[in-house]
Design a protein around this motif. Structure first.
Motif, PDB file in Angstrom:
ATOM      1  N   PHE A 116     -55.594 -39.675  10.237  1.00 36.83           N
ATOM      2  CA  PHE A 116     -56.142 -40.158  11.457  1.00 36.83           C
ATOM      3  C   PHE A 116     -55.101 -40.820  12.114  1.00 36.83           C
ATOM      4  O   PHE A 116     -55.272 -40.934  13.530  1.00 36.83           O
ATOM      5  N   HIS A 117     -53.762 -40.831  11.752  1.00 39.70           N
ATOM      6  CA  HIS A 117     -52.700 -41.494  12.591  1.00 39.70           C
ATOM      7  C   HIS A 117     -52.238 -40.247  13.760  1.00 39.70           C
ATOM      8  O   HIS A 117     -51.357 -40.519  14.484  1.00 39.70           O
ATOM      9  N   ILE A 158     -39.285 -48.489   8.912  1.00 41.20           N
ATOM     10  CA  ILE A 158     -38.478 -47.445   9.865  1.00 41.20           C
ATOM     11  C   ILE A 158     -36.849 -48.011   9.378  1.00 41.20           C
ATOM     12  O   ILE A 158     -36.259 -46.740   8.866  1.00 41.20           O
ATOM     13  N   LYS A 159     -36.638 -49.030   9.560  1.00 45.04           N
ATOM     14  CA  LYS A 159     -35.134 -49.601   9.030  1.00 45.04           C
ATOM     15  C   LYS A 159     -35.001 -49.086   7.719  1.00 45.04           C
ATOM     16  O   LYS A 159     -33.771 -48.698   7.264  1.00 45.04           O
ATOM     17  N   GLN A 160     -35.868 -49.375   6.839  1.00 47.52           N
ATOM     18  CA  GLN A 160     -35.663 -49.069   5.195  1.00 47.52           C
ATOM     19  C   GLN A 160     -35.531 -47.685   4.874  1.00 47.52           C
ATOM     20  O   GLN A 160     -34.517 -47.145   4.357  1.00 47.52           O
ATOM     21  N   ALA A 161     -36.095 -46.834   5.906  1.00 47.18           N
ATOM     22  CA  ALA A 161     -35.969 -45.394   5.751  1.00 47.18           C
ATOM     23  C   ALA A 161     -34.677 -44.854   6.253  1.00 47.18           C
ATOM     24  O   ALA A 161     -33.870 -44.076   5.578  1.00 47.18           O
ATOM     25  N   ASN A 168     -36.015 -37.826   8.427  1.00 48.29           N
ATOM     26  CA  ASN A 168     -37.208 -37.209   8.853  1.00 48.29           C
ATOM     27  C   ASN A 168     -38.422 -38.218   8.865  1.00 48.29           C
ATOM     28  O   ASN A 168     -39.121 -38.427   9.784  1.00 48.29           O
ATOM     29  N   LEU A 169     -38.366 -38.936   7.806  1.00 47.07           N
ATOM     30  CA  LEU A 169     -39.490 -39.922   7.573  1.00 47.07           C
ATOM     31  C   LEU A 169     -39.293 -41.056   8.852  1.00 47.07           C
ATOM     32  O   LEU A 169     -40.359 -41.400   9.512  1.00 47.07           O
ATOM     33  N   ALA A 170     -38.186 -41.549   9.192  1.00 45.04           N
ATOM     34  CA  ALA A 170     -38.107 -42.629  10.093  1.00 45.04           C
ATOM     35  C   ALA A 170     -38.443 -41.938  11.458  1.00 45.04           C
ATOM     36  O   ALA A 170     -39.335 -42.759  12.160  1.00 45.04           O
ATOM     37  N   GLN A 171     -38.282 -40.885  11.804  1.00 47.72           N
ATOM     38  CA  GLN A 171     -38.653 -40.395  12.872  1.00 47.72           C
ATOM     39  C   GLN A 171     -40.203 -40.000  12.906  1.00 47.72           C
ATOM     40  O   GLN A 171     -40.577 -40.226  14.162  1.00 47.72           O
ATOM     41  N   ASP A 172     -40.943 -39.632  11.968  1.00 43.61           N
ATOM     42  CA  ASP A 172     -42.109 -39.475  11.853  1.00 43.61           C
ATOM     43  C   ASP A 172     -42.652 -40.710  12.276  1.00 43.61           C
ATOM     44  O   ASP A 172     -43.833 -40.968  12.906  1.00 43.61           O
ATOM     45  N   TYR A 178     -48.951 -43.917  14.144  1.00 44.00           N
ATOM     46  CA  TYR A 178     -49.238 -44.961  13.119  1.00 44.00           C
ATOM     47  C   TYR A 178     -49.878 -46.229  13.741  1.00 44.00           C
ATOM     48  O   TYR A 178     -48.778 -46.840  14.633  1.00 44.00           O
ATOM     49  N   THR A 179     -50.822 -46.819  13.378  1.00 48.64           N
ATOM     50  CA  THR A 179     -51.413 -48.103  14.011  1.00 48.64           C
ATOM     51  C   THR A 179     -51.166 -49.221  12.988  1.00 48.64           C
ATOM     52  O   THR A 179     -50.758 -49.016  11.605  1.00 48.64           O
ATOM     53  N   THR A 180     -51.786 -50.244  13.641  1.00 45.94           N
ATOM     54  CA  THR A 180     -51.686 -51.706  12.499  1.00 45.94           C
ATOM     55  C   THR A 180     -53.112 -51.879  12.120  1.00 45.94           C
ATOM     56  O   THR A 180     -54.079 -51.326  12.748  1.00 45.94           O
ATOM     57  N   ILE A 181     -53.277 -52.716  11.113  1.00 43.08           N
ATOM     58  CA  ILE A 181     -54.636 -53.125  10.491  1.00 43.08           C
ATOM     59  C   ILE A 181     -55.287 -53.725  11.634  1.00 43.08           C
ATOM     60  O   ILE A 181     -56.558 -53.638  11.700  1.00 43.08           O
ATOM     61  N   PRO A 182     -54.956 -54.849  12.194  1.00 49.19           N
ATOM     62  CA  PRO A 182     -55.704 -55.487  13.155  1.00 49.19           C
ATOM     63  C   PRO A 182     -56.208 -54.748  14.321  1.00 49.19           C
ATOM     64  O   PRO A 182     -57.185 -54.944  14.697  1.00 49.19           O
ATOM     65  N   VAL A 183     -55.334 -53.687  14.760  1.00 51.19           N
ATOM     66  CA  VAL A 183     -55.735 -52.652  15.617  1.00 51.19           C
ATOM     67  C   VAL A 183     -56.924 -51.984  15.378  1.00 51.19           C
ATOM     68  O   VAL A 183     -57.972 -51.863  15.986  1.00 51.19           O
ATOM     69  N   LEU A 184     -56.757 -51.538  14.341  1.00 56.11           N
ATOM     70  CA  LEU A 184     -57.658 -50.512  13.538  1.00 56.11           C
ATOM     71  C   LEU A 184     -59.024 -51.329  13.246  1.00 56.11           C
ATOM     72  O   LEU A 184     -60.292 -50.884  13.680  1.00 56.11           O
ATOM     73  N   SER A 185     -58.888 -52.438  12.657  1.00 54.18           N
ATOM     74  CA  SER A 185     -60.188 -53.226  12.417  1.00 54.18           C
ATOM     75  C   SER A 185     -60.908 -53.658  13.762  1.00 54.18           C
ATOM     76  O   SER A 185     -61.999 -53.552  13.842  1.00 54.18           O
ATOM     77  N   GLU A 186     -60.247 -53.932  14.717  1.00 53.63           N
ATOM     78  CA  GLU A 186     -60.820 -54.221  15.917  1.00 53.63           C
ATOM     79  C   GLU A 186     -61.570 -52.966  16.529  1.00 53.63           C
ATOM     80  O   GLU A 186     -62.682 -53.070  17.089  1.00 53.63           O
TER      81      GLU A 186
END
Length: 214
Positions: A116-117, A158-161, A168-172, A178-186
């Motif tokens: 869905f992202h 992202i910083k951890q990656a 590659n993961l950081a770039q992805d 990718y969204t946040t839970i509050p945004v998706l919930s709303e």
């Protein structure tokens, strides 16, 4: 509508199953508990199911094991061919989260994992409204995907990656939607759903959105 990622998935098709089962160290944590995630989606599903982003058909297998009536929707031609070889008894059609064929008798559950992202937040809002209109009474949307509690948490991952040299993961994480839970919930509450979220690994959450009765 996420179609900008189709070429990526065409290239990934042959090695996708290896990646989700932990062969690629860079994405190992993203796909940790993969089988548990698939089962969680299937357990929350019922009736007539439309699966978005079928990929190579892994979730399809788990849905079939529950004797659910499944129609798959997949934009990648190469992914679709692999899924059709695995599941010749399942209709798997070309389409995406916003462009799919109506199902006779309606839909009881829309499902998806790790996909869905690929829609922007604006496209997610359009999708949620359409799902509400398409679902039968009491129907639900059950999506498992990478999302974050807030943008601070996203930036921390992202910083951890980068610290782990998983570039590659950081770039992805930077470039995909990718969204946040509050945004998706709303988004889903505004569309008419009651929404719950459950953490399944450090990246992936299960969203269960139930259509409210009128």
């Amino acid at each position: 509508m996420g179609r900008e990622f189709v070429d990526l998935f065409d290239r990934w098709a042959e090695s996708y199953d290896e990646t989700v089962h932990g062969v690629d160290e860079e994405y190992k944590e993203v796909f940790s508990n993969y089988d548990v995630i698939l089962q969680a989606v299937a357990n929350a599903s019922g009736g007539t199911v439309v699966e978005f982003g079928v990929g190579t058909g892994n979730l399809t297998s788990v849905l079939k094991a529950k004797s659910l009536r499944v129609t798959g929707v997949e934009p990648s031609g190469k992914m679709r061919l692999i899924a059709m070889e695995k599941h010749p008894d399942v209709p798997i059609i070309e389409g995406d989260f916003l462009d799919y064929t109506s199902i006779e008798g309606g839909v009881d559950t829309f499902v998806s994992t790790y996909a869905f992202h690929h829609l922007t937040d604006t496209e997610k809002k359009t999708a949620a409204k359409r799902y509400f209109e398409s679902l039968n009474c009491g129907g639900k949307v059950v999506f498992a995907d990478t999302m974050f509690i807030d943008d601070t948490a996203k930036q921390r991952m992202i910083k951890q990656a980068e610290k782990q040299e998983f570039f590659n993961l950081a770039q992805d994480l930077r470039t995909e939607y990718y969204t946040t839970i509050p945004v998706l919930s709303e988004i889903f509450r505004e569309a008419g759903f009651e929404v719950e979220f459950t953490s399944l690994n450090p990246y992936v959450w299960l969203m269960s959105a139930v259509k409210k009765t009128q």
